[in-house]
Design a protein around this motif. Structure first.
Motif, PDB file in Angstrom:
ATOM      1  N   ILE A  97       0.922  -1.097  -0.075  1.00 53.84           N
ATOM      2  CA  ILE A  97       0.172   0.094   0.086  1.00 53.84           C
ATOM      3  C   ILE A  97       0.957   1.082  -0.180  1.00 53.84           C
ATOM      4  O   ILE A  97       1.984   1.061   0.303  1.00 53.84           O
ATOM      5  N   ALA A  98       0.324   2.148  -0.484  1.00 55.19           N
ATOM      6  CA  ALA A  98       1.310   3.688  -0.436  1.00 55.19           C
ATOM      7  C   ALA A  98       1.303   4.292   1.179  1.00 55.19           C
ATOM      8  O   ALA A  98       0.346   3.650   1.919  1.00 55.19           O
ATOM      9  N   ASN A  99       2.231   4.564   1.406  1.00 54.44           N
ATOM     10  CA  ASN A  99       2.479   5.420   2.684  1.00 54.44           C
ATOM     11  C   ASN A  99       1.114   6.097   3.242  1.00 54.44           C
ATOM     12  O   ASN A  99       0.729   7.082   2.779  1.00 54.44           O
ATOM     13  N   PRO A 100       0.362   5.429   4.278  1.00 58.94           N
ATOM     14  CA  PRO A 100      -0.908   6.237   4.657  1.00 58.94           C
ATOM     15  C   PRO A 100      -0.595   7.445   5.199  1.00 58.94           C
ATOM     16  O   PRO A 100      -1.553   8.236   5.324  1.00 58.94           O
ATOM     17  N   GLU A 101       0.545   7.657   5.751  1.00 60.09           N
ATOM     18  CA  GLU A 101       0.762   8.881   6.514  1.00 60.09           C
ATOM     19  C   GLU A 101       0.793  10.059   5.253  1.00 60.09           C
ATOM     20  O   GLU A 101       0.711  11.248   5.902  1.00 60.09           O
TER      21      GLU A 101
ATOM     22  N   VAL B   8       4.232  -4.483  -7.525  1.00 57.34           N
ATOM     23  CA  VAL B   8       3.394  -5.870  -7.932  1.00 57.34           C
ATOM     24  C   VAL B   8       4.005  -6.071  -9.311  1.00 57.34           C
ATOM     25  O   VAL B   8       4.114  -7.170  -9.690  1.00 57.34           O
ATOM     26  N   GLN B   9       4.216  -5.168 -10.059  1.00 58.36           N
ATOM     27  CA  GLN B   9       4.657  -5.230 -11.711  1.00 58.36           C
ATOM     28  C   GLN B   9       6.210  -5.948 -11.685  1.00 58.36           C
ATOM     29  O   GLN B   9       6.199  -6.767 -12.523  1.00 58.36           O
TER      30      GLN B   9
ATOM     31  N   ALA C 286      -1.532  -5.411  -4.403  1.00 60.94           N
ATOM     32  CA  ALA C 286      -1.275  -4.135  -3.908  1.00 60.94           C
ATOM     33  C   ALA C 286      -2.476  -3.598  -4.024  1.00 60.94           C
ATOM     34  O   ALA C 286      -3.739  -3.985  -4.592  1.00 60.94           O
ATOM     35  N   LEU C 287      -2.894  -2.534  -3.162  1.00 62.01           N
ATOM     36  CA  LEU C 287      -3.990  -1.698  -3.141  1.00 62.01           C
ATOM     37  C   LEU C 287      -3.626  -0.352  -3.681  1.00 62.01           C
ATOM     38  O   LEU C 287      -2.912   0.514  -2.984  1.00 62.01           O
TER      39      LEU C 287
END
Length: 203
Positions: A82-86, A124-125, A132-133
């Motif tokens: 996931i991308a950094n949620p912060e 993912v690629q 991945a989300l």
């Protein structure tokens, strides 16, 4: 011509606050734009919601099709990106969706974070993540299968834009108006975004 600088919303916002040259900022959320309005960096009267983002699940070659987030509780999905949620709104939405789906505690130890949504998709690629989300807009649908995540599992990803207070470039307003037009919205929709509500574009 339009010169683009791409990056995570939080990182670009910090650069703007530190004086980076720019005329117009397209964020991946509304909160960041509101914060920049409050700090005096963005002109309040220029702020518009320009798209609604769509969160999707993608997986590397060799992984069976995923139909729901609940499947991620299975430990055979060893690396979940996931991308950094912060700093990345899509990362925050991904975390919220995993929590609402009841699998965050099971998945969290297996999570790797990308700095932004593009980097997360690349994990993912390249086979460095099983799943991945990410934003639907970054996915090459001719090469990658995807499953749309139920939007009720996360706060709507309403993306806002605004013109910088220090900008005196009239082209910034013209470009923003084009993005908000029916033609501009159709282009964005073709690239994986949901159209912004008309009232949000016209406010």
């Amino acid at each position: 011509a339009v010169d683009l600088a791409l990056g995570a919303t939080g990182s670009l916002a910090a650069q703007i606050e530190n004086g980076a040259p720019a005329d117009l900022f397209f964020a991946a959320d509304e909160e960041t734009i509101e914060r920049l309005v409050t700090s005096g960096s963005i002109r309040r009267t220029s702020v518009r919601t320009y798209v609604v983002g769509q969160l999707v699940l993608v997986w590397r070659d060799g992984v069976d099709r995923l139909a729901s987030l609940q499947q991620l509780a299975d430990s055979r999905y060893e690396v979940v990106a996931i991308a950094n949620p912060e700093i990345a709104p899509y990362g925050a939405a991904a975390r919220e969706a995993l929590q609402q789906a009841g699998v965050w505690d099971a998945v969290e130890p297996r999570i790797v974070q990308g700095e932004n949504i593009t980097q997360t998709y690349q994990l993912v690629q390249t086979g460095n993540a099983d799943v991945a989300l990410v934003a639907r807009s970054v996915v090459d649908t001719t090469r990658t299968e995807l499953s749309l995540i139920d939007p009720s599992l996360h706060t709507p990803i309403r993306q806002a834009a605004g013109i910088l207070e220090r900008s005196d470039n009239p082209a910034a307003e013209r470009f923003l108006e084009y993005v908000l037009s029916d033609e501009g919205q159709a282009i964005l929709e073709a690239h994986g975004f949901g159209r912004a509500p008309r009232q949000a574009r016209d406010r």
